[in-house]
Motif scaffolding. Structure first.
Motif, short mmCIF file in Angstrom:
data_model
loop_
_atom_site.label_atom_id
_atom_site.label_comp_id
_atom_site.label_asym_id
_atom_site.label_seq_id
_atom_site.Cartn_x
_atom_site.Cartn_y
_atom_site.Cartn_z
N ALA A 191 2.98 3.48 -7.23
CA ALA A 191 3.10 4.64 -6.34
C ALA A 191 1.92 5.58 -6.58
CB ALA A 191 4.41 5.38 -6.60
N PRO A 192 1.37 6.17 -5.52
CA PRO A 192 1.77 6.09 -4.11
C PRO A 192 0.86 5.17 -3.29
CG PRO A 192 0.39 8.00 -4.43
CD PRO A 192 0.40 7.26 -5.73
N TYR A 193 0.77 3.88 -3.68
CA TYR A 193 -0.07 2.93 -2.95
C TYR A 193 0.30 2.97 -1.47
CZ TYR A 193 -2.79 -1.37 -2.36
OH TYR A 193 -3.73 -2.30 -1.99
N THR A 194 -0.68 3.09 -0.62
CA THR A 194 -0.40 3.31 0.80
C THR A 194 0.23 2.08 1.43
OG1 THR A 194 -2.27 4.84 0.92
CG2 THR A 194 -1.37 4.04 3.01
N ILE A 195 1.40 2.27 2.02
CA ILE A 195 2.15 1.20 2.66
C ILE A 195 2.64 1.69 4.02
CG2 ILE A 195 2.88 0.13 0.50
CD1 ILE A 195 5.55 1.58 0.77
N ARG A 196 3.18 0.76 4.78
CA ARG A 196 3.75 1.11 6.08
C ARG A 196 5.23 1.47 5.94
NH1 ARG A 196 1.57 2.88 10.60
NH2 ARG A 196 0.01 1.21 10.56
N ALA A 197 5.94 0.74 5.07
CA ALA A 197 7.39 0.95 4.96
C ALA A 197 7.91 0.24 3.72
CB ALA A 197 8.11 0.44 6.21
N PHE A 198 9.17 0.54 3.38
CA PHE A 198 9.88 -0.14 2.30
C PHE A 198 10.79 -1.22 2.89
CE2 PHE A 198 9.59 4.34 0.70
CZ PHE A 198 8.73 4.11 -0.37
N LEU A 218 8.82 7.51 4.61
CA LEU A 218 8.51 6.18 5.12
C LEU A 218 9.77 5.48 5.62
CD1 LEU A 218 6.09 5.10 2.27
CD2 LEU A 218 5.43 5.42 4.67
N PRO A 219 9.63 4.60 6.62
CA PRO A 219 10.77 3.80 7.06
C PRO A 219 11.32 2.97 5.91
CG PRO A 219 8.96 3.64 8.63
CD PRO A 219 8.42 4.34 7.43
N PHE A 220 12.64 2.81 5.91
CA PHE A 220 13.32 2.06 4.86
C PHE A 220 14.18 1.00 5.54
CE2 PHE A 220 16.41 1.22 1.55
CZ PHE A 220 15.75 1.44 0.35
N LEU A 221 13.83 -0.27 5.37
CA LEU A 221 14.52 -1.39 6.03
C LEU A 221 15.27 -2.18 4.97
CD1 LEU A 221 12.19 -0.52 7.97
CD2 LEU A 221 12.00 -2.92 8.64
N ALA A 280 -8.76 -7.21 1.97
CA ALA A 280 -8.25 -7.31 3.34
C ALA A 280 -7.68 -5.96 3.73
CB ALA A 280 -7.19 -8.39 3.46
N VAL A 281 -7.71 -5.67 5.01
CA VAL A 281 -7.08 -4.46 5.54
C VAL A 281 -6.08 -4.90 6.60
CG1 VAL A 281 -7.43 -2.24 6.69
CG2 VAL A 281 -9.18 -3.12 5.11
N GLY A 282 -4.85 -4.51 6.44
CA GLY A 282 -3.80 -4.92 7.38
C GLY A 282 -2.59 -4.03 7.25
N GLU A 283 -1.42 -4.62 7.33
CA GLU A 283 -0.15 -3.91 7.19
C GLU A 283 0.47 -4.26 5.85
OE1 GLU A 283 1.31 -1.65 9.55
OE2 GLU A 283 -0.81 -1.74 10.07
N VAL A 284 0.84 -3.24 5.08
CA VAL A 284 1.33 -3.45 3.72
C VAL A 284 2.74 -2.87 3.57
CG1 VAL A 284 0.86 -3.11 1.27
CG2 VAL A 284 -1.05 -3.28 2.88
N PHE A 285 3.61 -3.62 2.91
CA PHE A 285 4.99 -3.21 2.69
C PHE A 285 5.34 -3.38 1.22
CE2 PHE A 285 4.61 -4.32 7.05
CZ PHE A 285 5.50 -3.53 7.76
N LEU A 286 6.18 -2.50 0.71
CA LEU A 286 6.74 -2.68 -0.62
C LEU A 286 8.12 -3.29 -0.49
CD1 LEU A 286 6.43 -0.77 -3.80
CD2 LEU A 286 8.77 -1.10 -2.99
N ALA A 287 8.31 -4.45 -1.14
CA ALA A 287 9.59 -5.16 -1.09
C ALA A 287 10.30 -4.97 -2.43
CB ALA A 287 9.37 -6.64 -0.81
#
Length: 507
Positions: A293-300, A334-337, A82-89
């Motif tokens: 790392a560095p798996y491509t993600i949108r944000a943490f 990357l953004p960090f939430l 799948a291709v979409g939006e990916v985040f590391l939690a």
């Protein structure tokens, strides 16, 4: 087969869409490696050691794709991509907290399989050889949200991706990189801890000395850990601790029964070991974070801090450095939430001691560091449980934060943040950023302490909280969110309570 890819590149995976995507692994030294997906091909030559790294062009959202890696007649095909939006939690147990134990799980568990929601759980490895000592076959794989597989999702991550997927109309994936009961020091390079977190290093060295003082060599201690059932981190749902303490909040009788079972089995509750492998500074950075790392993600996404209670006064420095280290590892800012810690009082011989300071540190880092954001769950705690069972609210507030700060979709997505407290006689006016639509339930503010103590009533006016004091007592210190347990009853228009604050009135 000479092509080797990290485990995260496997069937059912989700790739980040609309951004250049990194792919890496090993192949024949010096050979040409090619990656193909969505009709696009990228070539690169492997180094003398066989390592290669290439970058695919931005991909379109979708499902059912194939990623093919080929080299000198050898080919590896990854199916059902799948291709979409990916985040590391990332974080500790409240981010790890499995959906199976979450308060709303009965509403989710039998829903049809949804291939647009996928989860990869990084195996909880904290020492060399652990994956051979115990069974980790249930982790380190991609799962789709469906009966059985949903159980394994991070509950916070699941509700986050479910809300985000509905809003963005695309697949959303979570890479779960978390481990219960861990400090920030475990998630940073050892060199960073040595530089900015000496007290954590001192704690570690003191634990080693305690082991040696008991006549046990450090080598023997670690060898013994290889048979410690507490290190079997690949099978949470057969774990007596998880089924006793995560499914619900046990009463005294249930806790006593659990302890009796542990004693009968000859086991020791791993929470009270002298030194757990995952407590070693830098250990999870090396054994978990670096594996993806560095798996491509949108944000943490980050929910951690409970275990850093003893050194709350230094937590802001550690968190700041952790964010820098993670961004350095990924090679981009990357953004960090993050999630501010929930209200809590006592659980399993663990008392809240300095969570007010921890919350303040989290808030300070979010305001002081670029592209770092925070949400509040000051209304979602549990007085007698360090693991509040409502993770739906947490995930949905993180999703709202992402929509606003990562995607630019919402104007109001953050918690109210107190910026000033002005006193005029018996009236105190506390002004908030992100205070649009501020409203209060009741006549007092739960979680607010006034020093010197004075009776008051409260109401809201615009983006302000007004306190009507029973008498004029001069300058006041106002603290919110410093209590162990409280349930915030003041919120903004999107239902988010304030961040913890400490203010002194102007007069």
């Amino acid at each position: 087969m000479r092509i080797r890819l990290p485990a995260i590149f496997s069937d059912g995976m989700m790739l980040q869409g609309k951004r250049p995507v990194k792919v890496w692994g090993t192949a024949a030294p010096g050979a040409e490696v090619q990656a193909d997906i969505q009709g696009r091909a990228v070539k690169v030559r492997a180094g003398e050691d066989g390592h290669f790294s290439l970058t695919l062009p931005p991909l379109s959202y979708g499902e059912g794709e194939m990623l093919t890696i080929s080299c000198e007649g050898e080919e590896v095909t990854i199916h059902d991509v799948a291709v979409g939006e990916v985040f590391l939690a990332g974080g500790q147990s409240n981010m790890e907290f499995w959906l199976r134990y979450e308060a709303h799980f009965d509403e989710e568990k039998d829903l049809p399989r949804d291939g647009r929601l996928r989860f990869f759980d990084v195996p909880e490895i904290s020492y060399d050889g652990q994956e051979e000592d115990f069974d980790f076959s249930g982790t380190g794989i991609w799962r789709k949200a469906g009966p059985g597989d949903r159980d394994w999702f991070s509950a916070v991550g699941y509700y986050f991706q479910k809300a985000l997927s509905a809003e963005l109309d695309c697949p959303v994936g979570i890479v779960g990189c978390n481990f219960g009961g861990t400090t920030a020091s475990a998630w940073m390079p050892t060199e960073s801890v040595e530089e900015v977190g000496q007290v954590w290093m001192e704690d570690y060295r003191a634990a080693l000395k305690k082991i040696e003082d008991q006549g046990i060599s450090v080598e023997h201690y670690w060898e013994r850990e290889r048979t410690n059932a507490g290190n079997d981190k690949g099978n949470p749902f057969t774990n007596d601790f998880c089924n006793t303490f995560l499914k619900h909040t046990p009463d005294a009788e249930e806790i006593a029964a659990y302890e009796a079972r542990q004693a009968a089995a000859g086991g020791e509750n791993p929470l009270f070991s002298i030194l757990l492998p995952e407590a070693v500074p830098g250990i999870l950075y090396e054994h978990m974070l670096k594996t993806v790392a560095p798996y491509t993600i949108r944000a943490f996404l980050y929910y951690q801090g409970e275990s850093d209670d003893p050194h709350a006064d230094l937590y802001a420095v550690m968190l700041t450095r952790l964010i820098q280290d993670w961004r350095t590892l990924w090679g981009e800012d990357l953004p960090f939430l993050q999630v501010q810690l929930a209200p809590f009082s006592y659980w399993m011989q663990i008392y809240e001691m300095n969570w007010g300071e921890l919350r303040m540190a989290q808030g300070a880092v979010s305001s002081g560091e670029k592209n770092v954001y925070i949400t509040s769950i000051a209304d979602c705690g549990d007085e007698d449980d360090i693991h509040p069972k409502d993770k739906k609210t947490v995930g949905e507030r993180l999703a709202l934060l992402a929509l606003g700060r990562v995607y630019g979709r919402r104007a109001l997505c953050e918690p109210p943040r107190a910026i000033s407290a002005d006193r005029d006689g018996r009236e105190v006016r506390i002004r908030f950023e992100n205070g649009d639509g501020l409203h209060l339930t009741g006549k007092e503010v739960d979680g607010l302490c006034i020093c010197p103590e004075v009776p008051y009533t409260a109401e809201t006016e615009g983006d302000c909280l007004l306190l009507h004091l029973s008498k004029d007592v001069g300058r006041l210190r106002l603290r919110f969110g410093w209590d162990g347990y409280f349930c915030a009853n003041v919120k903004n228009a999107v239902g988010i309570p304030p961040l913890a604050f400490s203010l002194v009135t102007t007069s």
